[in-house]
Scaffold this motif. Structure first.
Motif, PDB file in Angstrom:
ATOM      1  N   HIS A 198       1.334  -1.341  -0.128  1.00 28.10           N
ATOM      2  CA  HIS A 198      -0.247   0.377   0.246  1.00 28.10           C
ATOM      3  C   HIS A 198       0.864   0.883   0.017  1.00 28.10           C
ATOM      4  O   HIS A 198       2.034   1.264   0.833  1.00 28.10           O
ATOM      5  N   ASN A 199       0.758   2.101  -0.597  1.00 25.75           N
ATOM      6  CA  ASN A 199       1.476   3.535  -1.135  1.00 25.75           C
ATOM      7  C   ASN A 199       1.348   4.790  -0.194  1.00 25.75           C
ATOM      8  O   ASN A 199      -0.175   5.078   0.381  1.00 25.75           O
ATOM      9  N   HIS A 200       2.053   5.473   0.887  1.00 23.74           N
ATOM     10  CA  HIS A 200       1.860   6.553   1.033  1.00 23.74           C
ATOM     11  C   HIS A 200       2.214   7.538  -1.019  1.00 23.74           C
ATOM     12  O   HIS A 200       2.994   7.094  -1.162  1.00 23.74           O
ATOM     13  N   ASP A 201       2.293   8.743  -0.288  1.00 20.92           N
ATOM     14  CA  ASP A 201       2.948   9.610  -1.513  1.00 20.92           C
ATOM     15  C   ASP A 201       4.267   9.399  -1.730  1.00 20.92           C
ATOM     16  O   ASP A 201       4.297   9.325  -2.667  1.00 20.92           O
ATOM     17  N   ALA A 202       4.953   9.504  -0.711  1.00 24.66           N
ATOM     18  CA  ALA A 202       6.545   9.541  -1.028  1.00 24.66           C
ATOM     19  C   ALA A 202       7.412   8.331  -1.948  1.00 24.66           C
ATOM     20  O   ALA A 202       7.819   7.909  -2.865  1.00 24.66           O
ATOM     21  N   ALA A 203       6.407   6.555  -2.191  1.00 22.95           N
ATOM     22  CA  ALA A 203       6.368   5.872  -3.011  1.00 22.95           C
ATOM     23  C   ALA A 203       6.315   6.258  -4.642  1.00 22.95           C
ATOM     24  O   ALA A 203       7.026   5.625  -4.941  1.00 22.95           O
ATOM     25  N   TYR A 204       5.515   7.379  -4.945  1.00 26.11           N
ATOM     26  CA  TYR A 204       5.879   7.877  -5.747  1.00 26.11           C
ATOM     27  C   TYR A 204       6.361   9.450  -6.300  1.00 26.11           C
ATOM     28  O   TYR A 204       6.197  10.466  -7.086  1.00 26.11           O
ATOM     29  N   GLY A 205       7.193   9.528  -5.116  1.00 22.61           N
ATOM     30  CA  GLY A 205       8.381  10.547  -5.252  1.00 22.61           C
ATOM     31  C   GLY A 205       9.742  10.049  -6.818  1.00 22.61           C
ATOM     32  O   GLY A 205       9.982   8.651  -6.672  1.00 22.61           O
ATOM     33  N   PHE A 206      10.957  10.815  -6.969  1.00 20.24           N
ATOM     34  CA  PHE A 206      11.139   9.942  -7.458  1.00 20.24           C
ATOM     35  C   PHE A 206      12.334   9.142  -6.932  1.00 20.24           C
ATOM     36  O   PHE A 206      12.978  10.150  -6.033  1.00 20.24           O
ATOM     37  N   LEU A 207      13.064   8.604  -8.129  1.00 19.09           N
ATOM     38  CA  LEU A 207      14.531   7.676  -7.488  1.00 19.09           C
ATOM     39  C   LEU A 207      15.679   8.797  -7.753  1.00 19.09           C
ATOM     40  O   LEU A 207      15.360   9.623  -8.449  1.00 19.09           O
ATOM     41  N   LEU A 208      16.619   8.271  -6.812  1.00 15.09           N
ATOM     42  CA  LEU A 208      17.780   8.978  -7.424  1.00 15.09           C
ATOM     43  C   LEU A 208      18.667   8.010  -7.625  1.00 15.09           C
ATOM     44  O   LEU A 208      19.312   6.987  -7.358  1.00 15.09           O
ATOM     45  N   ASP A 209      19.336   8.650  -9.172  1.00 14.59           N
ATOM     46  CA  ASP A 209      19.151   7.126 -10.570  1.00 14.59           C
ATOM     47  C   ASP A 209      20.594   7.273 -10.912  1.00 14.59           C
ATOM     48  O   ASP A 209      21.159   6.076 -12.067  1.00 14.59           O
ATOM     49  N   GLU A 210      20.820   8.387 -11.222  1.00 15.38           N
ATOM     50  CA  GLU A 210      22.050   9.304 -12.225  1.00 15.38           C
ATOM     51  C   GLU A 210      22.730  10.287 -11.412  1.00 15.38           C
ATOM     52  O   GLU A 210      22.292  10.906 -10.677  1.00 15.38           O
ATOM     53  N   GLY A 211      23.424  10.614 -12.516  1.00 15.89           N
ATOM     54  CA  GLY A 211      24.304  11.742 -11.799  1.00 15.89           C
ATOM     55  C   GLY A 211      25.403  11.850 -11.253  1.00 15.89           C
ATOM     56  O   GLY A 211      25.738  10.571 -10.905  1.00 15.89           O
ATOM     57  N   GLU A 243      -2.444  -2.046  -3.640  1.00 15.14           N
ATOM     58  CA  GLU A 243      -3.530  -1.299  -3.233  1.00 15.14           C
ATOM     59  C   GLU A 243      -3.051   0.100  -3.205  1.00 15.14           C
ATOM     60  O   GLU A 243      -2.271   0.483  -2.543  1.00 15.14           O
ATOM     61  N   LEU A 244      -3.060   0.445  -3.718  1.00  7.92           N
ATOM     62  CA  LEU A 244      -2.935   2.321  -4.532  1.00  7.92           C
ATOM     63  C   LEU A 244      -3.977   2.599  -3.250  1.00  7.92           C
ATOM     64  O   LEU A 244      -5.497   2.723  -3.516  1.00  7.92           O
ATOM     65  N   ASP A 245      -3.573   4.075  -2.509  1.00 11.18           N
ATOM     66  CA  ASP A 245      -4.216   4.535  -1.391  1.00 11.18           C
ATOM     67  C   ASP A 245      -4.952   6.134  -2.663  1.00 11.18           C
ATOM     68  O   ASP A 245      -3.626   6.898  -3.202  1.00 11.18           O
ATOM     69  N   ILE A 246      -5.612   6.067  -2.370  1.00 12.08           N
ATOM     70  CA  ILE A 246      -6.718   6.856  -3.654  1.00 12.08           C
ATOM     71  C   ILE A 246      -5.796   8.493  -3.905  1.00 12.08           C
ATOM     72  O   ILE A 246      -5.642   9.252  -4.387  1.00 12.08           O
ATOM     73  N   TYR A 247      -6.025   8.420  -1.481  1.00 15.36           N
ATOM     74  CA  TYR A 247      -6.124   9.940  -1.594  1.00 15.36           C
ATOM     75  C   TYR A 247      -4.140  10.709  -1.848  1.00 15.36           C
ATOM     76  O   TYR A 247      -4.488  11.776  -2.080  1.00 15.36           O
ATOM     77  N   TRP A 248      -4.011   9.052  -0.624  1.00 16.91           N
ATOM     78  CA  TRP A 248      -2.047   9.438  -1.399  1.00 16.91           C
ATOM     79  C   TRP A 248      -1.928  10.155  -2.444  1.00 16.91           C
ATOM     80  O   TRP A 248      -0.233  10.696  -2.526  1.00 16.91           O
ATOM     81  N   ALA A 249      -2.276   8.872  -3.653  1.00 12.62           N
ATOM     82  CA  ALA A 249      -1.525   8.965  -4.503  1.00 12.62           C
ATOM     83  C   ALA A 249      -1.436  10.529  -5.535  1.00 12.62           C
ATOM     84  O   ALA A 249      -1.300  11.659  -5.917  1.00 12.62           O
ATOM     85  N   TYR A 250      -3.201  11.592  -4.794  1.00  8.31           N
ATOM     86  CA  TYR A 250      -2.903  12.693  -5.155  1.00  8.31           C
ATOM     87  C   TYR A 250      -2.386  13.539  -4.755  1.00  8.31           C
ATOM     88  O   TYR A 250      -2.195  14.505  -5.195  1.00  8.31           O
ATOM     89  N   VAL A 251      -1.532  13.302  -3.382  1.00  4.17           N
ATOM     90  CA  VAL A 251      -1.078  14.316  -2.368  1.00  4.17           C
ATOM     91  C   VAL A 251       0.141  14.229  -3.541  1.00  4.17           C
ATOM     92  O   VAL A 251       0.838  15.264  -3.277  1.00  4.17           O
ATOM     93  N   ALA A 252       0.673  12.696  -3.838  1.00  2.00           N
ATOM     94  CA  ALA A 252       1.491  12.817  -4.824  1.00  2.00           C
ATOM     95  C   ALA A 252       1.416  13.288  -5.714  1.00  2.00           C
ATOM     96  O   ALA A 252       2.896  13.748  -6.478  1.00  2.00           O
ATOM     97  N   ARG A 253       1.154  13.785  -6.464  1.00  2.00           N
ATOM     98  CA  ARG A 253       0.669  14.138  -7.740  1.00  2.00           C
ATOM     99  C   ARG A 253       1.166  16.115  -7.415  1.00  2.00           C
ATOM    100  O   ARG A 253       1.192  16.795  -8.277  1.00  2.00           O
ATOM    101  N   PHE A 254       0.281  16.658  -6.180  1.00  2.00           N
ATOM    102  CA  PHE A 254       0.728  17.871  -5.972  1.00  2.00           C
ATOM    103  C   PHE A 254       2.100  18.114  -5.433  1.00  2.00           C
ATOM    104  O   PHE A 254       2.687  18.785  -5.346  1.00  2.00           O
ATOM    105  N   LYS A 255       2.612  16.886  -4.788  1.00  2.00           N
ATOM    106  CA  LYS A 255       4.200  17.186  -3.867  1.00  2.00           C
ATOM    107  C   LYS A 255       5.145  16.508  -4.797  1.00  2.00           C
ATOM    108  O   LYS A 255       6.340  18.069  -5.014  1.00  2.00           O
ATOM    109  N   HIS A 256       5.047  15.732  -5.378  1.00  2.00           N
ATOM    110  CA  HIS A 256       6.018  14.987  -6.098  1.00  2.00           C
ATOM    111  C   HIS A 256       6.114  15.276  -7.926  1.00  2.00           C
ATOM    112  O   HIS A 256       5.749  14.446  -9.047  1.00  2.00           O
ATOM    113  N   GLN A 257       5.794  17.033  -8.877  1.00  2.00           N
ATOM    114  CA  GLN A 257       6.571  17.121  -9.786  1.00  2.00           C
ATOM    115  C   GLN A 257       7.752  17.461 -10.269  1.00  2.00           C
ATOM    116  O   GLN A 257       7.829  17.449 -11.152  1.00  2.00           O
TER     117      GLN A 257
END
Length: 367
Positions: A198-211, A243-257
């Protein structure tokens, strides 16, 4: 692309009576992906070619008991408000819910003079016509067999956790998590269950995988890949589900842009919760139907409210992802308990949320 907060007039239009409408930007994105776009108007009155179906079938309307945890754990009292598993589950069934997701298996010991057992909880479920569709428990190799035993006693077809497989921003840690989850998922499948995270918003933050690498030899910039989306590719679709937590998915849309690419340039990528699910078929059997009002003054961009009283367009979400008979929708509201000032609040919010969930309707032609 950034989102602006809704003014009060706009928010007043986003009620459960008018949630059929979708934003032009969201509709464009969905159409470009080849998915159905909802009509922005109600069907014409008297259109005899249409009939209404429940968007979330009654048998798939659930509740995670975390939302009413205050009443599950309450000691006996004379307030008339249900307490403990027997009384709370009876009330949940009375409200109309057919499924429950667990968030622990304990109640106040003064109710029975000891702790309740999973077998006793199962009898309460059966007596009230309820089905356990999942659980938020600890998922680790040491205790997994014990948790499978409990889930089997309760009749679950899914076993899961409320945590991400790892909190890391690095691919190596997600690779290691996938190895563990693939093995545990195999064990769950042998017992007739699907393992899910089950996700919270941080799961849809960006990886550090380059640079450039830091002093510990770890990358400091991002390709733009989101953590859980990377995990989708590493977790075996036969054994690991979500299991998608729909609320936290929309928080991710707001926070992790925004992320910084390997050249040090800031990039923008707007997360789309609907496309995230619709492109992955049956990997999402469960959802947390959790609502929120948009409020950009808050760090999460949203504040939790009962289902149907917020800004999240559940009509658009569930109609677009489809497979209604496969998806299990569990209402959740983390802040539902009202404390000593309003001990009945969580069950009152459960009633409001069930009513609004039941009123989500899809119009179809033919019979």
């Amino acid at each position: 692309m950034t989102e602006t907060p809704l003014d009060p007039a706009a928010r007043s239009r986003l009620t459960r009576r008018n949630i059929l409408k979708a934003s032009g930007a969201a509709a464009a994105a969905i159409g470009a992906a080849g998915l159905p776009v909802l009509s922005t108007s109600a069907p014409a009155i008297g259109d005899r070619g249409l009939h209404a179906d429940e968007l979330i079938p009654a048998k798939r309307r659930g509740i995670i008991l975390y939302s009413v945890r205050d009443r599950i754990s309450a000691a006996p009292d004379d307030s008339g408000i249900p307490y403990g598993f027997e009384r709370v589950l009876a009330r949940v069934a009375e409200l109309g819910y057919k499924e429950v997701e667990f968030a622990g298996y304990t109640q106040h010991t003064s109710i029975l003079g000891r702790q309740i057992t999973p077998a006793e909880i199962r009898k309460i479920l059966d007596d009230n016509g309820l089905v356990a569709n999942g659980t938020h428990t600890s998922i680790n190799p040491t205790t997994f067999t014990e948790q499978l035993d409990i889930s089997e006693t309760l009749g679950m077809k899914h076993i899961g956790t409320g945590s991400d497989p790892t909190n890391s921003a690095y691919t190596a840690d997600w690779d290691a998590a996938a190895d563990v989850w693939n093995e545990l998922g195999r064990q769950a499948k042998r017992r007739g269950m699907k393992l899910y995270t089950h996700n919270h918003d941080a799961a849809y933050g960006f990886l550090l995988d380059e640079g450039p690498l830091d002093a510990n030899g770890k990358p400091t910039r991002s390709s733009g890949m989101r953590k859980l989306e990377y995990f989708f590719g590493k977790a075996d679709p036969k054994y690991v589900f979500f299991e998608l937590d729909i609320y936290w998915a929309y928080v991710a849309r707001f926070k992790h842009q925004k992320f910084i690419d390997k050249r040090g340039v800031e990039r923008t990528d707007l997360f789309d919760p609907i496309l995230n699910v619709a492109s992955r078929g049956d990997r999402f059997p469960l959802f947390h139907a959790k609502d929120g009002n948009r409020n950009s003054a808050l760090s999460n961009g949203y504040e939790m409210v009962p289902l149907g009283e917020g800004d999240i367009n559940f009509q658009q979400f569930f109609e677009t992802i489809g497979d209604a008979d496969y998806r299990h929708a569990n209402w959740e509201q983390d802040n539902a308990p009202g404390g000593t000032a309003n001990p009945g609040q969580s069950l009152d919010f459960a009633a409001i949320s069930y009513q609004n969930m039941s009123e989500l309707t899809i119009y179809k032609r033919g019979h």
